[in-house]
Write a protein that holds these residues in place. Sequence first.
Motif, short mmCIF file in Angstrom:
data_model
loop_
_atom_site.label_atom_id
_atom_site.label_comp_id
_atom_site.label_asym_id
_atom_site.label_seq_id
_atom_site.Cartn_x
_atom_site.Cartn_y
_atom_site.Cartn_z
N ASP A 56 0.85 -1.20 0.00
CA ASP A 56 0.00 0.00 0.00
C ASP A 56 0.88 1.25 0.00
N THR A 57 1.49 1.52 -1.13
CA THR A 57 2.41 2.66 -1.22
C THR A 57 1.67 3.99 -1.12
N THR A 58 0.40 4.01 -1.47
CA THR A 58 -0.37 5.25 -1.35
C THR A 58 -0.48 5.69 0.10
N THR A 59 -0.82 4.75 0.98
CA THR A 59 -0.91 5.07 2.40
C THR A 59 0.46 5.43 2.97
N GLU A 60 1.50 4.71 2.55
CA GLU A 60 2.85 5.02 3.01
C GLU A 60 3.23 6.45 2.64
N HIS A 61 2.95 6.84 1.42
CA HIS A 61 3.28 8.20 0.98
C HIS A 61 2.48 9.23 1.78
N ARG A 62 1.21 8.95 2.01
CA ARG A 62 0.37 9.87 2.77
C ARG A 62 0.87 9.99 4.22
N ASN A 63 1.26 8.87 4.81
CA ASN A 63 1.80 8.92 6.18
C ASN A 63 3.09 9.72 6.24
N ALA A 64 3.98 9.53 5.26
CA ALA A 64 5.24 10.26 5.25
C ALA A 64 5.00 11.76 5.13
N CYS A 65 4.09 12.15 4.26
CA CYS A 65 3.79 13.57 4.09
C CYS A 65 3.20 14.16 5.37
N ALA A 66 2.32 13.39 6.03
CA ALA A 66 1.70 13.89 7.26
C ALA A 66 2.74 14.11 8.35
N VAL A 67 3.68 13.19 8.49
CA VAL A 67 4.71 13.34 9.52
C VAL A 67 5.65 14.49 9.18
N ARG A 68 6.05 14.59 7.93
CA ARG A 68 6.93 15.69 7.53
C ARG A 68 6.27 17.04 7.82
N THR A 69 4.99 17.17 7.45
CA THR A 69 4.27 18.42 7.68
C THR A 69 4.15 18.71 9.17
N LEU A 70 3.87 17.68 9.96
CA LEU A 70 3.73 17.85 11.40
C LEU A 70 5.02 18.40 12.01
N ILE A 71 6.16 17.84 11.66
CA ILE A 71 7.43 18.27 12.24
C ILE A 71 7.78 19.68 11.79
N THR A 72 7.75 19.92 10.50
CA THR A 72 8.21 21.22 10.00
C THR A 72 7.28 22.35 10.44
N THR A 73 5.99 22.07 10.58
CA THR A 73 5.04 23.12 10.94
C THR A 73 5.04 23.40 12.44
N THR A 74 4.98 22.35 13.24
CA THR A 74 4.83 22.56 14.69
C THR A 74 6.15 22.90 15.37
N PHE A 75 7.28 22.44 14.82
CA PHE A 75 8.55 22.72 15.47
C PHE A 75 8.84 24.22 15.48
N GLU A 79 4.09 26.25 20.65
CA GLU A 79 3.08 26.76 21.58
C GLU A 79 1.95 27.51 20.89
N SER A 80 2.01 27.65 19.58
CA SER A 80 0.98 28.40 18.87
C SER A 80 -0.32 27.59 18.79
N THR A 81 -1.41 28.29 18.61
CA THR A 81 -2.71 27.63 18.48
C THR A 81 -2.74 26.72 17.26
N SER A 82 -2.16 27.18 16.15
CA SER A 82 -2.17 26.38 14.93
C SER A 82 -1.37 25.09 15.11
N SER A 83 -0.25 25.16 15.83
CA SER A 83 0.53 23.95 16.09
C SER A 83 -0.23 22.98 16.97
N GLN A 84 -0.90 23.51 17.98
CA GLN A 84 -1.68 22.66 18.87
C GLN A 84 -2.82 21.98 18.11
N ARG A 89 -4.83 16.94 15.55
CA ARG A 89 -5.37 16.18 14.41
C ARG A 89 -4.46 15.02 14.02
N SER A 90 -3.14 15.18 14.23
CA SER A 90 -2.16 14.22 13.71
C SER A 90 -1.76 13.15 14.71
N VAL A 91 -1.91 13.42 16.00
CA VAL A 91 -1.44 12.51 17.04
C VAL A 91 -2.62 12.09 17.91
N SER A 92 -2.78 10.81 18.09
CA SER A 92 -3.85 10.31 18.94
C SER A 92 -3.65 10.78 20.38
#
Length: 317
Positions: A56-75, A79-84, A89-92
């Motif tokens: 399931d390479t489609t899900t793998e690609h989607r997961n990789a993009c989600a994690v990359r976006t999470l790190i680069t955006t929230t890091f 403490e910002s509202t958008s990061s929270q 949305r990204s972390v259970s």
Amino acid sequence: MTNDPTTRNPSRRLARGTAVLAGVALLTGLGVATPASAAPGTTPKPTVTAAPDRRDTTTEHRNACAVRTLITTTFADPESTSSQQLAARSVSPSAVAHGAGTTAGPEGLLAQFSADRTRVPGAHAVIKRVAADGDLVAVHWQITPDPRDERRGDAAVDLFRLEHGRIVERWSLEQPVPTGTPASGNTNTMFSDLYRPARPTAAPSERQEERNRVLAVSAYDTLFRDHDPSILDRAFDPAYLQHNPVAPNGTAALKRLFGSGAPFPAQQSVISLSDGDIVWTFSQAVGAKPGDPLLAADLFRVDDGLIREHWDVVPTD
């Protein structure tokens, strides 16, 4: 791309109390992890196991993009509202976190990033490599005040397990980037790509990725569990490129070390994944229990049946 945890619940850090163990930790960055030697009459538990659905390479690609976006955006501003909101949305909320000082859920991830930014003032998150394999995503990245300088800040590898697009488990390993001139004479940075194949090669197929993974994990286990340095002649390019500044390029130094008679604590790969030509292994002390610390993260570039390049992150506390 294959996702292959033998153990699902290792933590990330293993203390290094002796110089010998510190040496092993640095070497960990260049091999494939191995299980402990078995007692007479028993069979060692294999650390190379079949993965969940790797097609399931489609899900793998989607997961990789989600994690990359999470790190680069929230890091950039944990403490910002958008990061929270993005973290929520990204972390259970019940996401398990492994590692000293880490806490569960989205708040734990943001707290980790805030601590990183406090420790490294003006820090940026510079992602070097991302691998997605089954339900796992691994990220090799630099925490640095200057994205142009690979010799500052911290080196990090984070591993995430996702279910239905959300992170449900994560492991984190970090170490300071060494400064000064290393005694080994190795001036490669901890992040650079240096290997150039003799001829252009196509991206590996899923089948080849799995062969690469089995090769690297088996080599790691043979070297660090079974303490058999002959694997260096079979699985490594004699001039392989080393990105651990304490160890020089090539296999000669490892042969000397293992031939010195020094006692090396046994360690093995407990989680591994393969994406492209790079195999990622996460090691633990042999005999460790689920939840015990991870020893190190190691990345191996495999080309034409040999390990050609290696990176690692070895926590020091």
